[in-house]
Scaffold this motif. Sequence first.
Motif, mmCIF file in Angstrom:
data_model
loop_
_atom_site.group_PDB
_atom_site.id
_atom_site.type_symbol
_atom_site.label_atom_id
_atom_site.label_comp_id
_atom_site.label_asym_id
_atom_site.label_seq_id
_atom_site.Cartn_x
_atom_site.Cartn_y
_atom_site.Cartn_z
ATOM 1 N N ASN A 189 0.826 -1.198 0.000
ATOM 2 C CA ASN A 189 0.000 0.000 0.000
ATOM 3 C C ASN A 189 0.860 1.247 0.000
ATOM 4 O O ASN A 189 0.584 2.220 -0.695
ATOM 5 C CB ASN A 189 -0.885 0.003 1.253
ATOM 6 C CG ASN A 189 -2.345 0.070 0.892
ATOM 7 O OD1 ASN A 189 -2.704 0.762 -0.054
ATOM 8 N ND2 ASN A 189 -3.178 -0.623 1.639
ATOM 9 N N GLU A 190 1.920 1.193 0.800
ATOM 10 C CA GLU A 190 2.793 2.361 0.882
ATOM 11 C C GLU A 190 3.593 2.532 -0.399
ATOM 12 O O GLU A 190 3.848 3.635 -0.842
ATOM 13 C CB GLU A 190 3.719 2.234 2.093
ATOM 14 C CG GLU A 190 3.142 2.949 3.291
ATOM 15 C CD GLU A 190 3.595 2.347 4.605
ATOM 16 O OE1 GLU A 190 4.696 1.773 4.658
ATOM 17 O OE2 GLU A 190 2.824 2.457 5.576
ATOM 18 N N ARG A 191 3.972 1.392 -0.989
ATOM 19 C CA ARG A 191 4.822 1.481 -2.167
ATOM 20 C C ARG A 191 4.040 1.880 -3.416
ATOM 21 O O ARG A 191 4.452 2.723 -4.178
ATOM 22 C CB ARG A 191 5.530 0.134 -2.396
ATOM 23 C CG ARG A 191 6.926 0.325 -2.941
ATOM 24 C CD ARG A 191 7.741 -0.955 -2.987
ATOM 25 N NE ARG A 191 7.397 -1.949 -1.992
ATOM 26 C CZ ARG A 191 7.464 -3.259 -2.241
ATOM 27 N NH1 ARG A 191 7.807 -3.700 -3.421
ATOM 28 N NH2 ARG A 191 7.173 -4.131 -1.285
ATOM 29 N N TYR A 192 2.865 1.246 -3.599
ATOM 30 C CA TYR A 192 2.168 1.443 -4.875
ATOM 31 C C TYR A 192 0.952 2.353 -4.782
ATOM 32 O O TYR A 192 0.333 2.659 -5.799
ATOM 33 C CB TYR A 192 1.726 0.089 -5.439
ATOM 34 C CG TYR A 192 2.878 -0.843 -5.702
ATOM 35 C CD1 TYR A 192 3.880 -0.502 -6.609
ATOM 36 C CD2 TYR A 192 2.963 -2.055 -5.044
ATOM 37 C CE1 TYR A 192 4.940 -1.352 -6.837
ATOM 38 C CE2 TYR A 192 4.021 -2.919 -5.268
ATOM 39 C CZ TYR A 192 5.011 -2.556 -6.171
ATOM 40 O OH TYR A 192 6.057 -3.402 -6.398
ATOM 41 N N GLY A 193 0.564 2.710 -3.579
ATOM 42 C CA GLY A 193 -0.595 3.591 -3.437
ATOM 43 C C GLY A 193 -1.892 2.805 -3.370
ATOM 44 O O GLY A 193 -1.974 1.640 -3.762
ATOM 45 N N GLN A 194 -2.916 3.485 -2.874
ATOM 46 C CA GLN A 194 -4.155 2.801 -2.558
ATOM 47 C C GLN A 194 -4.895 2.306 -3.799
ATOM 48 O O GLN A 194 -5.443 1.210 -3.804
ATOM 49 C CB GLN A 194 -5.057 3.733 -1.744
ATOM 50 C CG GLN A 194 -6.290 3.011 -1.238
ATOM 51 C CD GLN A 194 -7.033 3.842 -0.220
ATOM 52 O OE1 GLN A 194 -6.530 4.843 0.282
ATOM 53 N NE2 GLN A 194 -8.250 3.427 0.074
ATOM 54 N N GLU A 195 -4.855 3.109 -4.852
ATOM 55 C CA GLU A 195 -5.638 2.751 -6.035
ATOM 56 C C GLU A 195 -5.168 1.412 -6.608
ATOM 57 O O GLU A 195 -5.952 0.504 -6.862
ATOM 58 C CB GLU A 195 -5.489 3.849 -7.081
ATOM 59 C CG GLU A 195 -6.644 3.913 -8.049
ATOM 60 C CD GLU A 195 -6.462 5.091 -9.001
ATOM 61 O OE1 GLU A 195 -6.632 4.879 -10.221
ATOM 62 O OE2 GLU A 195 -6.128 6.202 -8.534
ATOM 63 N N HIS A 196 -3.837 1.325 -6.753
ATOM 64 C CA HIS A 196 -3.252 0.107 -7.277
ATOM 65 C C HIS A 196 -3.600 -1.091 -6.381
ATOM 66 O O HIS A 196 -3.934 -2.175 -6.864
ATOM 67 C CB HIS A 196 -1.733 0.279 -7.372
ATOM 68 C CG HIS A 196 -1.013 -0.938 -7.859
ATOM 69 N ND1 HIS A 196 -0.898 -1.245 -9.189
ATOM 70 C CD2 HIS A 196 -0.388 -1.938 -7.175
ATOM 71 C CE1 HIS A 196 -0.231 -2.371 -9.315
ATOM 72 N NE2 HIS A 196 0.093 -2.812 -8.099
ATOM 73 N N CYS A 197 -3.525 -0.872 -5.089
ATOM 74 C CA CYS A 197 -3.755 -1.978 -4.157
ATOM 75 C C CYS A 197 -5.227 -2.377 -4.102
ATOM 76 O O CYS A 197 -5.547 -3.550 -3.904
ATOM 77 C CB CYS A 197 -3.221 -1.627 -2.778
ATOM 78 S SG CYS A 197 -1.426 -1.602 -2.791
ATOM 79 N N ASP A 198 -6.104 -1.421 -4.286
ATOM 80 C CA ASP A 198 -7.526 -1.755 -4.384
ATOM 81 C C ASP A 198 -7.757 -2.691 -5.568
ATOM 82 O O ASP A 198 -8.538 -3.634 -5.506
ATOM 83 C CB ASP A 198 -8.366 -0.488 -4.569
ATOM 84 C CG ASP A 198 -8.640 0.194 -3.238
ATOM 85 O OD1 ASP A 198 -8.229 -0.381 -2.207
ATOM 86 O OD2 ASP A 198 -9.231 1.278 -3.220
ATOM 87 N N LYS A 199 -7.043 -2.409 -6.646
ATOM 88 C CA LYS A 199 -7.160 -3.243 -7.838
ATOM 89 C C LYS A 199 -6.679 -4.670 -7.542
ATOM 90 O O LYS A 199 -7.284 -5.649 -7.971
ATOM 91 C CB LYS A 199 -6.336 -2.592 -8.968
ATOM 92 C CG LYS A 199 -6.162 -3.398 -10.225
ATOM 93 C CD LYS A 199 -7.122 -2.913 -11.319
ATOM 94 C CE LYS A 199 -6.837 -3.538 -12.679
ATOM 95 N NZ LYS A 199 -6.799 -5.004 -12.693
#
Length: 557
Positions: A189-199
Amino acid sequence: MSQASNQANDNSGRTILVVEDNEINREILQSLLELEGYSVYQAENGLVGLELMEKHRDELSLIVLDIFMPVCDGHEFLRRKALDERYDTIPVIVATASEGEDAEIECLKLGANDFVTKPYKHDVMINRINNTIKFRESASIVNLLTWDDTTGLYSKSFFFQNVAQTFDANPDKEYSIVCSDIDNFKSLNERYGQEHCDKILTDLAKHLETLLPGYVLGGRIGGDVFAFLIEHQPKGWEKVLYRSTEIVTNLNLSVKFGIVEYVRRNIEVSTICDRALVAIERIKGPLGIDISWYDDALHEQQVLEQQILHNMETALAERQFVVQFQPKHNMRTDKTGGAEALVRWIHPEIGFISPGAFITIFERNGFITKLDMYVWEEACRQIKRNEELGLPLVPISVNASRLDFDMPDLAQQLAAIADEHNVDHSLLHVELTETAYSEDPDNVISKLRELRELGFLVELDDFGSGYSSLASLNTLPLDVMKLDMSLVRQAEKLNDFRIVESSIKLAQIMGLKIVIEGVETLEVAERLRDLGCDYIQGYYYSRPLKSFEFEEYLAEN
Ligand code: C2E
Ligand code: CA
Ligand code: CA
């Protein structure tokens, strides 16, 4: 301007409760949070925290919770909070001293929403707090709905409810529960951001829904934890989970699965999911896909753990903890040169419980400090008895664990106990293991200095079992080095004592006495004597002895 302070003004009217025993940390947090526009209540332990949570229930947007606290620790706080539904809407961020999957899953199981590691990093802290509050405020609306927005799975409470309904509607069918957990999702989450992780979450959920045989329904029961109800499948079905490999490598993930088969209906669905999570917790495997079952052995282990937690205070009060003494043989004088105090638990119903079964549990919930003080006192008593019986006065060493060093007045407390029993400080040694100092070496070093100034001696335990031992010899104030048993075992097996020999030389160069543990045969003892070893502690000379046996042993030697 940092992202955090952008939101400063939005936060007026929001209140945070900080539960933390360290006053300085509390004050720092308070000013940090006030800077962000939050109002803050402070509690110095879990009990005060529970009172404030009740009193300000409707105002609180979030709780920041320390885990290791006296009186009522963070785990206990979470347990009690979970008992009352009215607190469900207040999210908790847990502050842990170390980053560890185990600690995290433990807190997650108890209902924590997120983690920060100490020492607090201000930006991380503020962002986590802001995000959790925002998420909770929007989720409280979503939660009223049945579905989790991101994954399309059921929300937690609806999943539990629907599973229970499915059980009721199909009394003759057998079911299994499968839980999935993504490794290190927080750092993704910290590395790729929330949007990416939601995906990632969406893709994984979709993937598992189609992959699982006998799929009935699925829910998102934690940030990155999913639970699925499936109809019971023939042995070997779980192999399909490895077909997640593709998606997992595409997304660069590591996913663990915990499975409970033949789900029993008389158990709460949330408890069944907890059991699947306990199974996951046991996985210590490499990256990739890993699967673990909640089986009878695990269940027994959990029951024992529960019993240990429930009975510990009574056990201490009723003196069920028994201290044994294992002699250390002086290789130069060929006489007993000391002893190590080792605790055992003689439970009235369970019987003998070895320290291996309870020490780590007590290190998790903080009870170890009380137990170590008790053992210290028992060691003082024994020294006094030896003196009264006219036996040789040999020093006794007591094991110290990491948490002991969190006590600001550790040295003074130990001195007070010794003085109360009128025991010369030089007859008491503290055994320190690597895990005790690796986290906060400066603090440990200063405490060890105090101990030595008061006349106690310090032994470095388990030398050679870890990685940072060599450097520690330079920095820690020490008197004795204890070689880890594994090194002797290995030397015996390979008939190659070069590492042991150089460890002995190393101790000599550093001006330390050396104790070698785990010696079981005359042959090895003689060999170590030739190599210049000062003391041997091992079954060859003696196993750990009950108090009266130790007295007899001293009389003979
Ligand atoms: P440790 O400090 O490394 O203690 C040495 C362990 O090795 C003891 O196991 C002892 O019985 C065992 N041992 C000694 N000689 C031999 C030998 O020749 N062969 C073999 N196979 N084993 C030998 P024990 O008593 O089960 O203690 C296990 C660990 O539990 C200790 O490891 C220590 O880390 C912890 N522990 C025990 N008592 C206390 C206590 O009062 N406080 C704390 N904090 N930890 C304790
Ligand atoms: Ca020890
Ligand atoms: Ca040891």
